[in-house]
Write a protein that holds these residues in place. Sequence first.
Motif, PDB file in Angstrom:
ATOM      1  N   PRO A   1      -4.292  -4.516   0.234  1.00  0.00           N
ATOM      2  CA  PRO A   1      -5.537  -5.239   0.546  1.00  0.00           C
ATOM      3  C   PRO A   1      -6.095  -5.998  -0.653  1.00  0.00           C
ATOM      4  CG  PRO A   1      -5.611  -2.965   1.336  1.00  0.00           C
ATOM      5  CD  PRO A   1      -4.412  -3.068   0.459  1.00  0.00           C
TER       6      PRO A   1
ATOM      7  N   GLU B   1     -14.334   0.266   6.396  1.00  0.00           N
ATOM      8  CA  GLU B   1     -13.564  -0.462   5.388  1.00  0.00           C
ATOM      9  C   GLU B   1     -14.503  -1.212   4.449  1.00  0.00           C
ATOM     10  OE1 GLU B   1     -10.597  -2.682   7.601  1.00  0.00           O
ATOM     11  OE2 GLU B   1      -9.317  -0.902   7.679  1.00  0.00           O
ATOM     12  N   CYS B   2     -15.257  -0.443   3.669  1.00  0.00           N
ATOM     13  CA  CYS B   2     -16.135  -1.013   2.650  1.00  0.00           C
ATOM     14  C   CYS B   2     -15.477  -0.770   1.286  1.00  0.00           C
ATOM     15  CB  CYS B   2     -17.502  -0.323   2.667  1.00  0.00           C
ATOM     16  SG  CYS B   2     -18.351  -0.381   4.258  1.00  0.00           S
ATOM     17  N   THR B   3     -15.244  -1.820   0.541  1.00  0.00           N
ATOM     18  CA  THR B   3     -14.625  -1.644  -0.770  1.00  0.00           C
ATOM     19  C   THR B   3     -15.672  -1.218  -1.790  1.00  0.00           C
ATOM     20  OG1 THR B   3     -14.974  -3.943  -1.454  1.00  0.00           O
ATOM     21  CG2 THR B   3     -12.985  -3.462  -0.188  1.00  0.00           C
TER      22      THR B   3
ATOM     23  N   ASP C   1       0.845  -1.193   0.000  1.00  0.00           N
ATOM     24  CA  ASP C   1       0.000   0.000   0.000  1.00  0.00           C
ATOM     25  C   ASP C   1       0.885   1.249   0.000  1.00  0.00           C
ATOM     26  OD1 ASP C   1       0.962   0.387   2.575  1.00  0.00           O
ATOM     27  OD2 ASP C   1      -0.933  -0.064   3.565  1.00  0.00           O
TER      28      ASP C   1
ATOM     29  N   TYR D   1     -12.445  -7.673  -0.822  1.00  0.00           N
ATOM     30  CA  TYR D   1     -12.733  -7.939   0.601  1.00  0.00           C
ATOM     31  C   TYR D   1     -11.884  -7.091   1.550  1.00  0.00           C
ATOM     32  CZ  TYR D   1     -15.667 -11.741  -0.985  1.00  0.00           C
ATOM     33  OH  TYR D   1     -16.676 -12.451  -1.578  1.00  0.00           O
ATOM     34  N   GLY D   2     -10.894  -6.382   1.020  1.00  0.00           N
ATOM     35  CA  GLY D   2     -10.086  -5.518   1.874  1.00  0.00           C
ATOM     36  C   GLY D   2      -8.982  -6.253   2.600  1.00  0.00           C
TER      37      GLY D   2
END
Length: 465
Positions: free
Chosen positions: A138, A288-290, A131, A142-143
């Motif tokens: 990630p 943490e929503c993709t 990152d 799903y992260g």
Amino acid sequence: MNKAWILGVAVASGVTLAAYETVFEAGEDLPGGVAATIDDHGKNAFSLPAPGLSEAQKTDFVVGNSFFKKAWVEAPSSTTARDGLGPHFIARSCGACHALDGRGAPPDFDRDIQAEQPMALLIRLSVPGTDAHGGPKPEPVYGGQFNNDAVGGVKPEGQVQIRYTGVGGRFADGTPYTLQKPDYTLTGLGYGPLHKDTMLSPRIAPQMIGLGLLEAVRVDDVLANARRQAAEGRGIRGEPNWVWDAFAGKTVLGRYGWKANVGSVAHQSAGAFIGDIGITSKRFAHEECTAAQTDCRRAPSGGRPEIDDRKLAQVVLYSQTLAVPSRRDPQDSAVLRGKQVFRDANCVSCHTPSYTTGRHPTVPQLSGQKIWPYTDLLLHDMGDGLADGRPDYKAGGRQWKTPPLWGLGLVPTVNGHSRYLHDGRARDLMEAVLWHGGEAAASRDHVLKLNRQDRDNLVAFLQSL
């Protein structure tokens, strides 16, 4: 081996490995030092504050305890101080994974059938690459962490299935043993397949004691451990992890997490709030929503942020000041013989016994303490048997941080189980020793050659910590 050089390093750095003795040493019965050792050896042994906190600190400790242990609820709710759970999550509170501030365990099995979904055992996800700060990249859908629960109207990301396979062996005296090797599968995926190159890393929730003391260990002392090990020439090659810290705003020495992938208690606390419970804070401001998780992105929030700076600081203070229980029977003859075995097997090279802490930046009582955590805070190659194959900043797929051993023997009393190592696969302390490989293979092989009495003595020593 240049003993004089090693002694020089040890004295200069404050690390006392060279002075390690197999007789009782003054102060080793107080592993958290005078300032942060308590004498409680019961169910609450991991939940008590360091003696000597100020009245203001005691108040913050109580409030932090409340926000650590009480469950968060879905938003919107009349319980506005504690709403904002999820949308995806693993647990509803920190205490759900760190029961009584102790160690988690993998799910129970009933006649070879997994009885429940893991809560204290999380699964980190990543794909090749890094990152923006050099950490794991990630998984795109799903992260960075797999969440097996969700609020109403949002799909859980799936389920974690664990299967164990027996791995047999024998001690040199012919005594058989069987280890259990776990295999992890993610099923019922809520948002379609995982990236084909996804890497998984299972990690159990460790006990919370002594975190502030480890924060006060000097960086120079940790780096001196690596130089000492290289000079010993016995195949031990510890390496520091250097990680991004959201509170310092820079790269720092990794001290926490199974791969030393976190550098401060503050970052660890805020990171766990967002990663495990879905609670946003100033420095982790977004759930943490993709992009693919549209139901997650539409779910209501509990506020911006969901835990404010003051409450988060109280949780951090709570986590920093949980005291370390005193040793049990450190002068017992079997314990002292086990201490000798521990040294002879060279376990002591990585499980560095003691330090004198430097200045703690926010809790002055934790400064200048002689502590006995039994860790070098370094990464080591632990062999194929424990490898997760997933890099984490500077940590490779075969590397794990040497965990502190303090409080180890009280896990059965506090948590009612004896599951050890990064994913709880070891069912007792001897199994944990036998899983050691890579740089620790020679130490494991030394233990395999012990007679039963010395194996029992070694376990007695570990249980006394």
